[in-house]
Design a protein around this motif. Structure first.
Motif, PDB file in Angstrom:
ATOM      1  N   SER A 104       1.291  15.043   2.274  1.00  9.17           N
ATOM      2  CA  SER A 104       1.406  14.537   3.650  1.00  9.17           C
ATOM      3  C   SER A 104       2.225  13.245   3.739  1.00  9.17           C
ATOM      4  O   SER A 104       2.974  13.057   4.703  1.00  9.17           O
ATOM      5  CB  SER A 104       0.025  14.337   4.264  1.00  9.17           C
ATOM      6  N   VAL A 105       2.106  12.359   2.755  1.00  4.60           N
ATOM      7  CA  VAL A 105       2.848  11.090   2.831  1.00  4.60           C
ATOM      8  C   VAL A 105       4.348  11.342   2.672  1.00  4.60           C
ATOM      9  O   VAL A 105       5.165  10.859   3.458  1.00  4.60           O
ATOM     10  CB  VAL A 105       2.340  10.101   1.759  1.00  4.60           C
TER      11      VAL A 105
ATOM     12  N   TRP B 101       0.811  -1.217   0.000  1.00  4.19           N
ATOM     13  CA  TRP B 101       0.000   0.000   0.000  1.00  4.19           C
ATOM     14  C   TRP B 101       0.842   1.264   0.000  1.00  4.19           C
ATOM     15  O   TRP B 101       0.460   2.287  -0.587  1.00  4.19           O
ATOM     16  CB  TRP B 101      -0.985  -0.006   1.172  1.00  4.19           C
ATOM     17  N   THR B 102       2.016   1.208   0.660  1.00  2.00           N
ATOM     18  CA  THR B 102       2.912   2.358   0.593  1.00  2.00           C
ATOM     19  C   THR B 102       3.389   2.561  -0.844  1.00  2.00           C
ATOM     20  O   THR B 102       3.448   3.691  -1.345  1.00  2.00           O
ATOM     21  CB  THR B 102       4.120   2.156   1.530  1.00  2.00           C
TER      22      THR B 102
ATOM     23  N   VAL C 173       0.392   6.296  -7.091  1.00  7.25           N
ATOM     24  CA  VAL C 173      -0.723   7.211  -7.350  1.00  7.25           C
ATOM     25  C   VAL C 173      -0.259   8.667  -7.202  1.00  7.25           C
ATOM     26  O   VAL C 173      -0.570   9.528  -8.027  1.00  7.25           O
ATOM     27  CB  VAL C 173      -1.903   6.915  -6.398  1.00  7.25           C
ATOM     28  N   HIS C 174       0.531   8.917  -6.143  1.00  5.12           N
ATOM     29  CA  HIS C 174       1.012  10.287  -5.927  1.00  5.12           C
ATOM     30  C   HIS C 174       1.947  10.718  -7.053  1.00  5.12           C
ATOM     31  O   HIS C 174       1.913  11.877  -7.499  1.00  5.12           O
ATOM     32  CB  HIS C 174       1.705  10.403  -4.569  1.00  5.12           C
ATOM     33  N   SER C 175       2.792   9.800  -7.512  1.00  2.00           N
ATOM     34  CA  SER C 175       3.718  10.148  -8.593  1.00  2.00           C
ATOM     35  C   SER C 175       2.963  10.490  -9.873  1.00  2.00           C
ATOM     36  O   SER C 175       3.363  11.401 -10.625  1.00  2.00           O
ATOM     37  CB  SER C 175       4.708   9.010  -8.845  1.00  2.00           C
TER      38      SER C 175
ATOM     39  N   ARG D 205       0.571   7.800 -18.965  1.00  2.66           N
ATOM     40  CA  ARG D 205       1.071   6.871 -19.988  1.00  2.66           C
ATOM     41  C   ARG D 205       2.532   7.168 -20.319  1.00  2.66           C
ATOM     42  O   ARG D 205       3.345   6.259 -20.508  1.00  2.66           O
ATOM     43  CB  ARG D 205       0.202   6.977 -21.247  1.00  2.66           C
ATOM     44  N   ASP D 206       2.888   8.455 -20.375  1.00  2.79           N
ATOM     45  CA  ASP D 206       4.286   8.803 -20.653  1.00  2.79           C
ATOM     46  C   ASP D 206       5.195   8.445 -19.480  1.00  2.79           C
ATOM     47  O   ASP D 206       6.370   8.103 -19.664  1.00  2.79           O
ATOM     48  CB  ASP D 206       4.404  10.307 -20.946  1.00  2.79           C
ATOM     49  N   LEU D 207       4.653   8.538 -18.270  1.00  2.00           N
ATOM     50  CA  LEU D 207       5.447   8.230 -17.082  1.00  2.00           C
ATOM     51  C   LEU D 207       5.665   6.730 -16.902  1.00  2.00           C
ATOM     52  O   LEU D 207       6.696   6.306 -16.366  1.00  2.00           O
ATOM     53  CB  LEU D 207       4.724   8.785 -15.844  1.00  2.00           C
ATOM     54  N   ALA D 208       4.703   5.929 -17.357  1.00  2.00           N
ATOM     55  CA  ALA D 208       4.657   4.493 -17.044  1.00  2.00           C
ATOM     56  C   ALA D 208       5.949   3.728 -17.326  1.00  2.00           C
ATOM     57  O   ALA D 208       6.412   2.964 -16.463  1.00  2.00           O
ATOM     58  CB  ALA D 208       3.477   3.836 -17.760  1.00  2.00           C
TER      59      ALA D 208
END
Length: 304
Positions: A263-264, A184-185, A191-193, A205-208
């Motif tokens: 926050s994370v 989960w971390t 998700v944050h990235s 898609r470009d980041l993947a």
């Protein structure tokens, strides 16, 4: 030569028919085990009854139907509530609890079982519902080894890779929460990235392709981190904690500048800063281990 009678599929009961409980029951049915099912909402068993399962009216009826009872519900409080409702019917049975919860609650469940004359095996399912009954499933078990060995032929109907981790009933749950922490971390980081990239006009898609490289890098350092953690030696020869803290600070700044929730990353940066303040800045990222183990909440330092 005919197969020994012991190879005859044995009856099994499944308590709890959420998506995972239904998948477990389907796997037992597919392997030819007479399968009794129970759920608070009885209609969840309709498709299983259509496949040949027997629907029990009460937990006591369900537990009475089999020597092996598999429980898969929301948490251990729900599991013990159902088993309590079964009353004396549970006595002398083996319960395999595949419900996710904490190690402390696994020990409490084992103590409950001992007090009620129930043989207790704790377990954890480490793969998605879709893997149940396939070679891709992964299961962890802990508790009395003789009980695990006795019921292994039935549990093997779930397919995949089972691992017996020892007699401590909390051993499976200890692995489970640690591995879920990693999952989960990592997923929340992904998700944050994606959110951070999109805030700068970079599509997911470009980041993947580059994100996959980061995932591979994480996989490649796990064995090294494990060895260094157990040895208690984690020199920051290639990259130290000061450098890691600087990287985390950049993520915090970029996120907040883009109006994102940081926050994370800010929490991770706070732990790194505390470890540095404690004199471990020259160590690798594992220098945070002792700080995390201390578990003391402290004010979050501002990112540099």
């Amino acid at each position: 030569m005919s197969a020994p009678a012991d190879n005859t599929p044995r009856p099994v009961t499944v308590l709890g028919l959420g998506p995972m409980g239904q998948a477990l029951a389907r796997a037992f049915l597919a392997a030819g085990h007479p399968t009794t099912v129970w759920n608070r909402t009885a209609s969840r068993g309709d498709s299983l009854v259509a496949r040949g399962a027997l629907r029990a009216a009460t937990p006591a009826d369900a537990v009475s139907a089999s020597d092996l009872v598999v429980v898969c519900v929301l948490d251990y409080a729900a599991a013990l509530s159902v088993l309590d409702a079964a009353g004396d019917a549970a006595k002398g049975r083996t319960v395999v609890n595949l419900t996710a919860d904490t190690p402390a609650r696994a020990r409490e469940a084992a103590a409950w079982a001992q007090a009620h004359g129930v043989t207790y095996l704790d377990g954890a399912i480490m793969t998605p519902t879709s893997t149940i009954g396939t070679p891709h499933a992964v299961y962890l078990y802990s508790g009395p080894e003789d009980a695990y060995r006795a019921h292994r032929p039935t549990l093997d109907a779930l397919a995949g890779t089972p691992s017996y981790l020892g007699a401590d009933p909390a051993r499976a749950a200890s692995h489970d929460v640690a591995l879920l922490d990693l999952w989960w971390t990592s997923v929340s980081g992904l998700v944050h990235s994606i959110a951070l990239a999109r805030s700068q006009g970079v599509s997911a898609r470009d980041l993947a392709p580059f994100a996959k490289n980061i995932g591979n890098l994480l996989t490649s350092v796990i064995d090294e981190f494990a060895e260094e953690a157990d040895a208690g030696e984690h020199p920051g020869t290639e990259s130290d904690l000061v450098s890691a803290a600087a990287g985390l600070a950049h993520i915090v700044h970029a996120s907040e500048e883009a109006g994102l929730d940081a926050s994370v990353a800010r929490a991770a940066h706070a732990v790194a800063e505390r470890a540095i303040a404690e004199g471990r800045g020259h160590e690798s990222t594992l220098g945070m281990l002792r700080t995390i183990a201390a578990g003391e909440a402290r004010p979050t330092p501002a990112a540099h």
